[in-house]
Design a protein around this motif. Structure first.
Motif, short mmCIF file in Angstrom:
data_model
loop_
_atom_site.label_atom_id
_atom_site.label_comp_id
_atom_site.label_asym_id
_atom_site.label_seq_id
_atom_site.Cartn_x
_atom_site.Cartn_y
_atom_site.Cartn_z
N GLU A 27 -1.14 102.01 104.75
CA GLU A 27 -2.57 102.08 105.12
C GLU A 27 -2.88 103.40 105.83
O GLU A 27 -3.88 104.06 105.53
N ASN A 28 -2.02 103.77 106.78
CA ASN A 28 -2.21 105.04 107.49
C ASN A 28 -2.10 106.23 106.56
O ASN A 28 -2.88 107.18 106.65
N LEU A 29 -1.10 106.20 105.67
CA LEU A 29 -0.90 107.30 104.74
C LEU A 29 -2.07 107.44 103.79
O LEU A 29 -2.55 108.55 103.53
N GLU A 30 -2.55 106.31 103.25
CA GLU A 30 -3.70 106.35 102.34
C GLU A 30 -4.93 106.89 103.05
O GLU A 30 -5.65 107.73 102.51
N LYS A 31 -5.17 106.40 104.25
CA LYS A 31 -6.34 106.84 105.02
C LYS A 31 -6.29 108.35 105.26
O LYS A 31 -7.28 109.06 105.05
N HIS A 32 -5.12 108.84 105.67
CA HIS A 32 -4.98 110.27 105.94
C HIS A 32 -5.11 111.09 104.66
O HIS A 32 -5.79 112.12 104.64
N PHE A 33 -4.50 110.63 103.58
CA PHE A 33 -4.55 111.36 102.32
C PHE A 33 -5.98 111.40 101.77
O PHE A 33 -6.45 112.45 101.33
N LEU A 34 -6.67 110.26 101.81
CA LEU A 34 -8.05 110.22 101.32
C LEU A 34 -8.97 111.09 102.17
O LEU A 34 -9.87 111.75 101.65
N SER A 35 -8.73 111.11 103.47
CA SER A 35 -9.52 111.96 104.36
C SER A 35 -9.31 113.43 104.01
O SER A 35 -10.27 114.21 103.96
N THR A 36 -8.07 113.80 103.77
CA THR A 36 -7.76 115.18 103.38
C THR A 36 -8.37 115.51 102.03
O THR A 36 -8.93 116.59 101.83
N LYS A 54 -5.23 108.91 91.94
CA LYS A 54 -4.92 107.51 91.63
C LYS A 54 -3.41 107.30 91.48
O LYS A 54 -2.86 106.34 92.02
N GLU A 55 -2.74 108.19 90.76
CA GLU A 55 -1.30 108.06 90.56
C GLU A 55 -0.53 108.21 91.87
O GLU A 55 0.45 107.51 92.11
N PHE A 56 -1.00 109.11 92.72
CA PHE A 56 -0.34 109.29 94.01
C PHE A 56 -0.44 108.03 94.85
O PHE A 56 0.55 107.59 95.46
N LEU A 57 -1.61 107.41 94.88
CA LEU A 57 -1.80 106.19 95.67
C LEU A 57 -0.97 105.03 95.13
O LEU A 57 -0.41 104.25 95.89
#
Length: 115
Positions: A27-36, A54-57
């Protein structure tokens, strides 16, 4: 590690595999990645494409399922390194570190890139 030897300091390297921690929390990684991702210029987003995102997530979620929750494997290595009269130079915690990372470290870089 070698630089400290001249000062009489023994350094042990602990190389853990994938473990469930706040660093690997999906959850933290997704949030940070999407924010970036949202802060990137449109040109950069277009270069990578939405499919990359999408593939990264998806990959991130798959990796999370493979994380080991037994952190005592790591802390036992730390304890041994700190309390042993003759600690080892390297400690590998987790089956993935022992079966994947150690053998890969002996292979040529070009081959490990392919793997």
């Amino acid at each position: 590690r070698l630089e400290m030897r001249n000062f009489g300091v023994k350094v042990c390297v602990i190389e853990p595999g994938y473990f469930k921690t706040m660093i690997t929390n999906v959850e933290n990684l997704e949030k940070h990645f999407l924010s970036t991702w949202e802060k990137l210029p449109e040109e950069t987003k277009a270069s990578y494409g939405e499919n990359y995102l999408k593939e990264f997530l998806v990959t991130l979620r798959k990796m999370q399922k493979r994380c080991n929750s037994n952190l005592t494997l790591v802390t036992n290595c730390m304890e041994h390194a700190l309390t042993s009269r003759f600690p080892r130079t390297r400690y590998s915690a987790g089956w993935d570190a022992k079966l994947l990372y150690i053998p890969l470290s002996y292979l040529p870089s070009a081959l490990t890139d392919v793997i």
